[in-house]
Structure formats: structure tokens, C-alpha cells
Design a protein around this motif. Structure first.
Motif, PDB file in Angstrom:
ATOM      1  N   MET A 185       0.843  -1.209   0.000  1.00  0.00           N
ATOM      2  CA  MET A 185       0.000   0.000   0.000  1.00  0.00           C
ATOM      3  C   MET A 185       0.875   1.256   0.000  1.00  0.00           C
ATOM      4  O   MET A 185       0.638   2.202  -0.774  1.00  0.00           O
ATOM      5  N   LEU A 186       1.875   1.279   0.868  1.00  0.00           N
ATOM      6  CA  LEU A 186       2.758   2.451   0.949  1.00  0.00           C
ATOM      7  C   LEU A 186       3.518   2.633  -0.362  1.00  0.00           C
ATOM      8  O   LEU A 186       3.720   3.771  -0.810  1.00  0.00           O
ATOM      9  N   VAL A 224       1.152   4.200  -2.925  1.00  0.00           N
ATOM     10  CA  VAL A 224       0.990   5.642  -2.668  1.00  0.00           C
ATOM     11  C   VAL A 224       2.210   6.401  -3.179  1.00  0.00           C
ATOM     12  O   VAL A 224       2.086   7.414  -3.887  1.00  0.00           O
ATOM     13  N   GLU A 225       3.397   5.881  -2.874  1.00  0.00           N
ATOM     14  CA  GLU A 225       4.636   6.557  -3.307  1.00  0.00           C
ATOM     15  C   GLU A 225       4.725   6.606  -4.831  1.00  0.00           C
ATOM     16  O   GLU A 225       5.099   7.635  -5.410  1.00  0.00           O
ATOM     17  N   ILE A 231       2.473   9.290  -6.256  1.00  0.00           N
ATOM     18  CA  ILE A 231       3.047  10.637  -6.077  1.00  0.00           C
ATOM     19  C   ILE A 231       4.120  10.890  -7.130  1.00  0.00           C
ATOM     20  O   ILE A 231       4.144  11.938  -7.782  1.00  0.00           O
ATOM     21  N   GLY A 259       3.693  14.713  -7.810  1.00  0.00           N
ATOM     22  CA  GLY A 259       3.125  15.290  -6.584  1.00  0.00           C
ATOM     23  C   GLY A 259       1.727  15.859  -6.763  1.00  0.00           C
ATOM     24  O   GLY A 259       1.146  16.404  -5.819  1.00  0.00           O
ATOM     25  N   VAL A 263      -1.070  14.234  -7.558  1.00  0.00           N
ATOM     26  CA  VAL A 263      -2.177  13.321  -7.242  1.00  0.00           C
ATOM     27  C   VAL A 263      -2.988  13.897  -6.073  1.00  0.00           C
ATOM     28  O   VAL A 263      -2.429  14.490  -5.155  1.00  0.00           O
ATOM     29  N   ILE A 295      -5.551   8.967  -3.637  1.00  0.00           N
ATOM     30  CA  ILE A 295      -4.785   8.255  -2.595  1.00  0.00           C
ATOM     31  C   ILE A 295      -5.755   7.444  -1.721  1.00  0.00           C
ATOM     32  O   ILE A 295      -5.471   6.300  -1.335  1.00  0.00           O
ATOM     33  N   MET A 304       1.903   5.004   9.493  1.00  0.00           N
ATOM     34  CA  MET A 304       2.033   5.805   8.270  1.00  0.00           C
ATOM     35  C   MET A 304       0.714   5.803   7.493  1.00  0.00           C
ATOM     36  O   MET A 304       0.243   6.856   7.038  1.00  0.00           O
ATOM     37  N   LEU A 305       0.126   4.618   7.339  1.00  0.00           N
ATOM     38  CA  LEU A 305      -1.141   4.520   6.600  1.00  0.00           C
ATOM     39  C   LEU A 305      -2.238   5.295   7.323  1.00  0.00           C
ATOM     40  O   LEU A 305      -3.087   5.931   6.679  1.00  0.00           O
ATOM     41  N   VAL A 346      -1.770   9.018   6.629  1.00  0.00           N
ATOM     42  CA  VAL A 346      -2.240   9.361   5.276  1.00  0.00           C
ATOM     43  C   VAL A 346      -3.770   9.449   5.271  1.00  0.00           C
ATOM     44  O   VAL A 346      -4.354  10.423   4.750  1.00  0.00           O
ATOM     45  N   ILE A 385      -6.243  12.784   4.520  1.00  0.00           N
ATOM     46  CA  ILE A 385      -7.302  12.811   3.498  1.00  0.00           C
ATOM     47  C   ILE A 385      -8.622  13.240   4.127  1.00  0.00           C
ATOM     48  O   ILE A 385      -9.328  14.115   3.605  1.00  0.00           O
ATOM     49  N   ASP A 394      -2.690  17.373  -1.176  1.00  0.00           N
ATOM     50  CA  ASP A 394      -1.974  17.080  -2.425  1.00  0.00           C
ATOM     51  C   ASP A 394      -0.886  16.040  -2.216  1.00  0.00           C
ATOM     52  O   ASP A 394      -0.538  15.687  -1.083  1.00  0.00           O
ATOM     53  N   GLY A 395      -0.360  15.548  -3.314  1.00  0.00           N
ATOM     54  CA  GLY A 395       0.636  14.486  -3.283  1.00  0.00           C
ATOM     55  C   GLY A 395       1.911  14.881  -2.556  1.00  0.00           C
ATOM     56  O   GLY A 395       2.556  14.040  -1.932  1.00  0.00           O
ATOM     57  N   ARG A 396       2.268  16.157  -2.633  1.00  0.00           N
ATOM     58  CA  ARG A 396       3.498  16.584  -1.957  1.00  0.00           C
ATOM     59  C   ARG A 396       3.379  16.427  -0.440  1.00  0.00           C
ATOM     60  O   ARG A 396       4.319  15.995   0.223  1.00  0.00           O
ATOM     61  N   ILE A 440       1.336  14.344   1.132  1.00  0.00           N
ATOM     62  CA  ILE A 440       1.350  12.894   1.414  1.00  0.00           C
ATOM     63  C   ILE A 440       2.788  12.376   1.353  1.00  0.00           C
ATOM     64  O   ILE A 440       3.208  11.559   2.186  1.00  0.00           O
ATOM     65  N   LEU A 449       4.982  10.302   4.184  1.00  0.00           N
ATOM     66  CA  LEU A 449       5.777   9.075   3.985  1.00  0.00           C
ATOM     67  C   LEU A 449       7.216   9.286   4.465  1.00  0.00           C
ATOM     68  O   LEU A 449       7.814   8.397   5.082  1.00  0.00           O
ATOM     69  N   ARG A 467       9.385   7.105   7.169  1.00  0.00           N
ATOM     70  CA  ARG A 467      10.678   6.495   6.820  1.00  0.00           C
ATOM     71  C   ARG A 467      11.782   6.947   7.767  1.00  0.00           C
ATOM     72  O   ARG A 467      12.696   6.179   8.068  1.00  0.00           O
TER      73      ARG A 467
END
Lengths: 232, 232
Positions: free
Chosen positions: A63-64, A67-68, A71, A76, A78, A83, B63-64, B67, B71, B79-81, B83, B87, B91
Motif C-alpha cells: 500500500m505504501l 501511494v509513493e 506521487i 506530486g 495526485v 490516494i 504511516m497509513l 495518510v 485525506i 496534495d501528493g506533496r 502525502i 511518507l 521512513r
């Protein structure tokens, strides 16, 4: 004499990889404006490979990685709704019923009385869910969920269970994870190929005197008897 | 006689929960336009609780859940940035060095020669990484990573190791996961509170003859001796 038989779970006892392939197809459909399906799948596979050391195996890491990849593919751009759909796809996988593969119940019936160990890898929670849902838990003397199926990890299992490697046989659909590490330890490896196997699990078959291959799991009981009788 | 001592890992041997709190603060800063920090944290906790059954414990599930919370809080407009930053936060947690808590090495030195079992829960991959990075692996006769610290799960560990519950003592910072289930099995439970404990791990201390509490892990060796001598 074979004292204990290890069985892999995903794609040996029940379907698994095919659900990843179906989810990948839906993921590609979600991102169809940003690339052809085969390119998206290649990108996702690269992200998964790079994340393996960090996330290990299993659906949460997948899943992660989806998502990555989304993006990256959209630079970026999306949005949260897309998501959110990706998270839904993963949650559907986590809730999927367990479908036993053909021949599995017959194989376990015929192996009754033998010491069977289920040896799998991936998310603890998800593997335990599937073992419970499969109805097969009581067939096994022990269940081992490993982070990685390395020779060292198999060695720790055999040591803890007091099993000599040369009396251990492992059967599974991954040449890389189920067969080769057990051959390296001095045990027997039985390859049971599944039509869908993740690219990261591919490995060439070594030329090895204790490697065998069968088409379905219900061929295993007879093979074990032939190995013990010196006829296989 | 205490035959084996179980030790929890996260927030008993090394810092863990404080990294979650630091990450939560950064998560709130990322979403500061969408709510006050305390509201965002409440929302995140609700999402984590709802996902626990599905994702289990550990950083990937966290992490999930971050996210998903982002949302929800933005009605899908995140936005994707942003998200991608979430992540990155996860990490960083997965790559964080292991910081041993005060008194841990002294406690393990004083317990040398005793049968020690590390019993933790969460992501297999991340827990194995931390055990390796801690440098403490060889102090333990066995390492058990469980999906859930239930009385049944402890019972399976003790059964597999051949330990009678009344000769087993478990020490850890979670009344709910480390102490109460072991008391229920018939063992000894030693509560070692940590200043930062996840709300989902809180439980009231039961009134129980085999429950003890210490301030730091280096008080454990003396406590075990007093229990064995009937003086504690």
C-alpha cells in the motif's frame, strides 16, 4: 527419514499473488492518465524493490509503495481522493477471504500424523488472519512467520524445534525463498510452482541432488514416501 | 523460583513512543491549516484505533493512518506533496537509531546467566532491525515478536519454551500488554512505567498479589531475588 515437513503458505496453500496482480490492474486504471499500464507496473515494482529492506513483505508495505508510486508518477499532483482509493484497494486485499489451492486439503489429509510446520513471511497480523481463516491451523505442529526466508532464519527455526536439517523437507512455490535456502542448509527442497509468482521471488533452479519438483501439493505425500524409501 | 524472565522491548529497553509523539507534532504542523494540533491528534488516534484490527502495531500502520487522517481532514483535497512528506516522516522513524533507556545495560548485566526472553509486538521487520541495532540480541535465549500480547499469545510462548507460568515473570511498560495478560496466566507481572505511553496501552493496575512496580529496569534483578526469597 523425513522428521518434519515445512510448508509455505502464500501461493502454496492458498491464493495470494493473484490478488496483488488484480490490485495492480486497478491501480493502473486509477492512474491511466499518467502512463500506460505496463510502465506503471514497472515503476511500482522498482519502488517495491527499493522499499523491501525498509518495509519487508506484505500488504501494508505494498500500500505504501502504491501511494509513493502515485506521487512520483504525477509529480506530486495526485489528489487525496485518488490516494484514498489506493488505501481502499489495500484494505480490500486485507479483508479478502482465503481461497485454498487445489490439492491442499488432500495433501494435508495424507500427511496427517507427520510433523508439519507452516513457514511463511510477511505481515504478522495479516498472516495470522489468513492462517485462522484457512481453517488449517490445527494441522500444524508449529507456525513460523519470518521477516525474511534466509538460510539463517530457517536455521533458527530448525534449531529451536530440534530438527536436523537433513531430516527436514520444505515445499513451496518460491525457488528463492522456499527451496534454495533449505538446500543450502542441508535439507530437502520441493518446488511447487504456482502460475502467478512475484518477479522478486524468481530464481534459477540449481542442479542439486535434494531438489524435487511437483505440479500440485497432493503429489507431496507420495514424494516424501519415495524419498524415504530411496526411490526419489 | 523464577525460571525465565520476559522483557518487553519498546519503551522498556529502548525509546519508542517518544518518536511517535515527535512525528505527530510534525504531522500536525504539516496540516496546521486544517485544524488545531490537539484536534488533529484526536482524529489521528481515532483512525489508528479503528485500523488496529486491520494493520496491527507498528510504523507502517501508523504511516497509513496518518495518510488516511490527512485525506479526511482535508476532505480529499490534500496534495501528493504533503502525502509524500508524511511518507518521509514514517521512513525517518524506520531509520531512527535505537536509544537504550537508562539502567537497561546494568539490568541485563546483573541478570546474566538467567533465561531471558525478549517479547515484543509490532512489525516483524522493524522489530528485528531494532533488536539487531540495539546490540542486545545475544543477551536473550529467545526473541518472540507477537501480533498481539494476549494471554493466549503468551501462553503459546511459554508452552513452546516449556516454562510453567508460575515460574515466569514479565517486565514492561504497558500494564495492558506486558503485565495483566501474564498475571492472568498465573505468572508474575512487573510494571516499569515509561513517561510516554500510547493511550491505547493504558489500563488500570489490578489489585493482584503477583504484580510489582519498579521505577527503572535496573531495579529488576534485586526484585527477582526478593521474590525468589519470599521477601517481595
Amino acid at each position: 527419514m523425513i522428521e518434519a515437513i515445512g510448508l509455505d503458505a502464500d501461493d502454496t496453500l492458498w491464493e495470494n499473488e493473484s490478488f496483488f496482480r488484480l490490485t495492480e490492474a486497478e491501480f493502473c486504471a486509477l492512474l491511466a492518465d499518467h502512463g500506460a499500464a505496463e510502465d506503471i507496473i514497472t515503476r511500482l515494482f522498482d519502488v517495491e524493490r527499493a522499499n523491501l529492506r525498509r518495509y519487508g513483505y506484505g500488504i501494508k508495505g505494498f500500500m505504501l509503495s502504491m501511494v509513493e508510486t502515485a506521487i512520483e508518477l504525477t509529480d506530486g499532483a495526485v489528489d487525496g481522493r485518488t490516494i484514498g482509493r489506493i488505501l481502499d484497494l489495500g484494505r480490500e486485499m486485507l479483508a479478502h477471504p482465503v481461497d485454498l489451492l487445489p490439492g491442499v486439503e488432500a495433501a494435508l489429509d495424507a500427511l496427517e500424523g507427520r510433523r508439519l510446520i507452516l513457514i511463511t513471511k510477511g505481515d504478522l497480523m495479516d498472516q495470522e488472519r489468513k492462517i485462522a481463516a484457512s481453517g488449517l491451523a490445527e494441522r500444524f505442529a508449529a507456525v513460523e512467520i519470518l521477516a525474511e526466508k534466509s538460510p539463517e532464519a530457517y536455521g533458527r527455526v530448525l534449531w529451536a524445534q530440534g530438527i536436523a536439517p537433513e531430516r527436514f523437507l520444505m515445499a513451496g512455490n518460491s525457488m528463492k525463498s522456499d527451496v534454495i535456502p533449505v538446500l543450502e542448509l542441508g535439507g530437502w527442497g520441493v518446488f511447487v510452482p504456482h502460475e502467478v509468482t512475484w518477479a522478486a521471488e524468481h530464481a534459477d533452479a540449481p542442479d542439486h541432488p535434494r531438489l524435487r519438483e511437483i505440479g500440485r501439493l497432493d503429489e507431496l505425500p507420495g514424494l516424501v514416501e519415495r524419498i524415504e524409501g530411496g526411490a526419489a
